[in-house]
Design a protein around this motif. Structure first.
Motif, PDB file in Angstrom:
ATOM      1  N   VAL A 211       4.124  -0.148  -3.212  1.00  0.00           N
ATOM      2  CA  VAL A 211       3.911  -1.634  -3.304  1.00  0.00           C
ATOM      3  C   VAL A 211       4.592  -2.313  -4.620  1.00  0.00           C
ATOM      4  N   ARG A 212       4.747  -1.598  -5.762  1.00  0.00           N
ATOM      5  CA  ARG A 212       5.634  -2.136  -6.939  1.00  0.00           C
ATOM      6  C   ARG A 212       6.988  -2.043  -6.435  1.00  0.00           C
ATOM      7  N   LYS A 213       7.659  -1.561  -5.539  1.00  0.00           N
ATOM      8  CA  LYS A 213       9.000  -1.549  -5.172  1.00  0.00           C
ATOM      9  C   LYS A 213       9.368  -2.770  -4.321  1.00  0.00           C
ATOM     10  N   VAL A 214       8.342  -3.201  -3.875  1.00  0.00           N
ATOM     11  CA  VAL A 214       8.427  -4.687  -2.477  1.00  0.00           C
ATOM     12  C   VAL A 214       9.161  -5.645  -3.340  1.00  0.00           C
ATOM     13  N   PRO A 215      10.417  -6.111  -2.885  1.00  0.00           N
ATOM     14  CA  PRO A 215      11.042  -7.061  -3.390  1.00  0.00           C
ATOM     15  C   PRO A 215      10.553  -8.378  -3.292  1.00  0.00           C
ATOM     16  N   GLY A 216      10.494  -9.169  -4.383  1.00  0.00           N
ATOM     17  CA  GLY A 216       9.937 -10.613  -4.080  1.00  0.00           C
ATOM     18  C   GLY A 216       8.520 -10.677  -4.479  1.00  0.00           C
ATOM     19  N   LEU A 217       7.890  -9.676  -4.843  1.00  0.00           N
ATOM     20  CA  LEU A 217       6.403  -9.611  -5.364  1.00  0.00           C
ATOM     21  C   LEU A 217       6.147 -10.396  -6.484  1.00  0.00           C
ATOM     22  N   LYS A 218       5.384 -11.131  -6.394  1.00  0.00           N
ATOM     23  CA  LYS A 218       5.129 -12.207  -7.579  1.00  0.00           C
ATOM     24  C   LYS A 218       4.530 -11.478  -8.891  1.00  0.00           C
ATOM     25  N   LYS A 219       3.518 -10.641  -8.470  1.00  0.00           N
ATOM     26  CA  LYS A 219       2.915  -9.771  -9.569  1.00  0.00           C
ATOM     27  C   LYS A 219       2.870  -8.355  -9.124  1.00  0.00           C
ATOM     28  N   LYS A 220       3.526  -7.444  -9.807  1.00  0.00           N
ATOM     29  CA  LYS A 220       3.469  -6.254  -9.466  1.00  0.00           C
ATOM     30  C   LYS A 220       2.264  -5.437  -9.944  1.00  0.00           C
ATOM     31  N   PRO A 221       1.425  -4.774  -9.178  1.00  0.00           N
ATOM     32  CA  PRO A 221       0.346  -3.887  -9.789  1.00  0.00           C
ATOM     33  C   PRO A 221       0.249  -3.103 -10.943  1.00  0.00           C
ATOM     34  N   SER A 222      -0.617  -3.350 -11.825  1.00  0.00           N
ATOM     35  CA  SER A 222      -0.463  -2.421 -12.952  1.00  0.00           C
ATOM     36  C   SER A 222      -1.017  -1.159 -13.319  1.00  0.00           C
ATOM     37  N   THR A 223      -1.025  -0.383 -14.484  1.00  0.00           N
ATOM     38  CA  THR A 223      -1.725   0.780 -14.567  1.00  0.00           C
ATOM     39  C   THR A 223      -3.204   0.425 -14.551  1.00  0.00           C
ATOM     40  N   SER A 224      -3.819  -0.503 -15.108  1.00  0.00           N
ATOM     41  CA  SER A 224      -4.999  -0.636 -15.366  1.00  0.00           C
ATOM     42  C   SER A 224      -5.554  -1.110 -13.856  1.00  0.00           C
ATOM     43  N   GLU A 225      -4.910  -1.561 -12.916  1.00  0.00           N
ATOM     44  CA  GLU A 225      -5.273  -2.037 -11.486  1.00  0.00           C
ATOM     45  C   GLU A 225      -5.142  -0.602 -10.740  1.00  0.00           C
ATOM     46  N   LEU A 226      -4.365   0.194 -11.152  1.00  0.00           N
ATOM     47  CA  LEU A 226      -4.067   1.425 -10.405  1.00  0.00           C
ATOM     48  C   LEU A 226      -5.690   2.338 -10.609  1.00  0.00           C
ATOM     49  N   ILE A 227      -5.810   2.275 -11.972  1.00  0.00           N
ATOM     50  CA  ILE A 227      -7.096   2.913 -12.324  1.00  0.00           C
ATOM     51  C   ILE A 227      -8.384   2.254 -11.546  1.00  0.00           C
ATOM     52  N   ASP A 228      -8.354   0.949 -11.770  1.00  0.00           N
ATOM     53  CA  ASP A 228      -9.522   0.297 -10.935  1.00  0.00           C
ATOM     54  C   ASP A 228      -9.505   0.537  -9.531  1.00  0.00           C
ATOM     55  N   TRP A 229      -8.208   0.781  -8.888  1.00  0.00           N
ATOM     56  CA  TRP A 229      -8.410   0.972  -7.285  1.00  0.00           C
ATOM     57  C   TRP A 229      -8.817   2.448  -7.129  1.00  0.00           C
ATOM     58  N   LEU A 230      -8.211   3.390  -8.032  1.00  0.00           N
ATOM     59  CA  LEU A 230      -8.708   4.687  -7.855  1.00  0.00           C
ATOM     60  C   LEU A 230     -10.249   4.850  -7.786  1.00  0.00           C
ATOM     61  N   LYS A 231     -10.850   4.142  -8.905  1.00  0.00           N
ATOM     62  CA  LYS A 231     -12.326   4.049  -9.083  1.00  0.00           C
ATOM     63  C   LYS A 231     -13.060   3.621  -7.646  1.00  0.00           C
ATOM     64  N   LEU A 232     -12.427   2.627  -7.239  1.00  0.00           N
ATOM     65  CA  LEU A 232     -13.270   2.258  -6.054  1.00  0.00           C
ATOM     66  C   LEU A 232     -12.856   3.032  -4.668  1.00  0.00           C
ATOM     67  N   LEU A 233     -11.672   3.670  -4.739  1.00  0.00           N
ATOM     68  CA  LEU A 233     -11.430   4.407  -3.527  1.00  0.00           C
ATOM     69  C   LEU A 233     -12.534   5.945  -3.703  1.00  0.00           C
ATOM     70  N   MET A 234     -12.843   6.169  -5.031  1.00  0.00           N
ATOM     71  CA  MET A 234     -13.772   7.257  -5.038  1.00  0.00           C
ATOM     72  C   MET A 234     -15.015   6.852  -4.654  1.00  0.00           C
ATOM     73  N   ALA A 235     -15.512   5.494  -5.226  1.00  0.00           N
ATOM     74  CA  ALA A 235     -16.817   5.122  -5.349  1.00  0.00           C
ATOM     75  C   ALA A 235     -17.379   5.029  -3.822  1.00  0.00           C
ATOM     76  N   ASP A 236     -16.094   4.440  -2.835  1.00  0.00           N
ATOM     77  CA  ASP A 236     -16.503   4.572  -1.315  1.00  0.00           C
ATOM     78  C   ASP A 236     -15.979   5.871  -0.575  1.00  0.00           C
ATOM     79  N   ASP A 237     -15.795   6.946  -1.240  1.00  0.00           N
ATOM     80  CA  ASP A 237     -15.557   8.194  -0.742  1.00  0.00           C
ATOM     81  C   ASP A 237     -14.830   7.959   0.180  1.00  0.00           C
ATOM     82  N   ILE A 238     -13.496   7.360   0.043  1.00  0.00           N
ATOM     83  CA  ILE A 238     -12.210   7.000   1.167  1.00  0.00           C
ATOM     84  C   ILE A 238     -11.521   8.641   1.068  1.00  0.00           C
TER      85      ILE A 238
END
Length: 287
Positions: A211-238
């Motif tokens: 996702v970070r490599k997609v050209p033209g992205l207005k806001k690349k996801p950051s480290t803190s957003e990856l941490i949050d995303w992983l927390k959600l993936l774990m909470a939803d047991d995906i």
């Protein structure tokens, strides 16, 4: 005392050297980097690692440099004089100390965080040049000269929203926090989610860096957003299989709201998914 990585913060060798160099030189440490790379947290960790008190000054677009020193409340004094309040006879009753005054009068060494200095007016850094250089300032209303008892460690963060003056930059020790590579990112994830499945980390990081490599992205996801995303993936047991075998015809990953933060980027990823579908269909047609 030397700063180093802690149980809650992963600092690269370059960052550790920068912090310790700024402390040795007694220069403000100017930290730049993408939002979400841990600039503000760095000051907290320096204080924790060295066992010092942290004094935080969070800058807004309306913040003036004078507020970091002190503010004189003339309106309250005028009102009190009209009411016959005895407090008006001592002007010090109407002087409100700022964060730098608090740091200067501390009896012990402290860490001062001036957070997101580039949010303020362009003159803001210049207005603090002498105070940060000499570690003293004059209070005109009382005639007092306030000088730091013990020189504090000053950490200044900037998101690079505007250029800082050369005269200000000359007085700082500068460090740019590069976006973490995969190895460093794994270490950061381990700190925040020590019990996470490594297969889930592997698949999530592949999507994240794609996702970070997609050209033209207005806001690349950051480290803190990856941490949050992983927390959600774990909470939803995906399961990691969902990420590994994700349907490229779908717009973006599950729970994408933790990674993508504006509608333009959502639409961009949806267009890319649509193009992937067309390309896949044309390949199947030729087959």
């Amino acid at each position: 005392m030397k700063f180093k990585s802690t149980d809650t913060y992963i600092a690269t060798d370059d960052l550790q050297m920068a912090v310790n160099a700024a402390v040795t030189l007694e220069r403000p440490l100017l930290i730049k980097g993408e939002p979400g790379t841990g600039k503000t947290m760095l000051a907290e960790e320096i204080a924790n690692c060295l066992g010092l008190r942290l004094i935080s000054w969070h800058i807004k677009s309306t913040t003036k440099a004078q507020q970091g020193l002190y503010e004189y409340d003339a309106i309250s004094r005028l009102r009190d004089s009209q009411l016959g309040d005895e407090r008006v006879h001592d002007i010090r009753n109407y002087i409100e100390k700022g964060k730098l005054w608090e740091a200067f009068e501390a009896d012990e060494k402290v860490v001062v965080l001036i957070d997101e200095i580039d949010k303020a007016d362009i003159e803001f850094p210049n207005d603090l040049l002498l105070e940060l250089d000499r570690m003293e300032f004059f209070v005109y209303e009382t005639g007092d000269n306030i000088k730091a008892k013990i020189r504090p460690i000053v950490v200044i963060t900037s998101n690079n929203e505007k250029e800082l003056p050369d005269a200000f930059l000359r007085r700082c020790f500068f460090h740019y926090i590069n976006f973490p590579d995969r190895e460093t990112m794994r270490s950061i994830i381990e700190v925040h989610h020590p019990k996470i499945k490594q297969d889930l980390v592997k698949e999530a990081m592949e999507i994240f860096f794609d996702v970070r490599k997609v050209p033209g992205l207005k806001k690349k996801p950051s480290t803190s957003e990856l941490i949050d995303w992983l927390k959600l993936l774990m909470a939803d047991d995906i399961p990691e299989e969902i990420l590994r075998n994700r349907d490229t015809s779908k717009a973006i990953p599950p729970l994408y709201g933790a990674l993508v933060k504006n509608e333009q980027d959502v639409q961009l990823l949806e267009r890319l998914a649509f193009m992937n579908r067309r390309q896949s269909s044309s390949r199947e047609g030729r087959g």
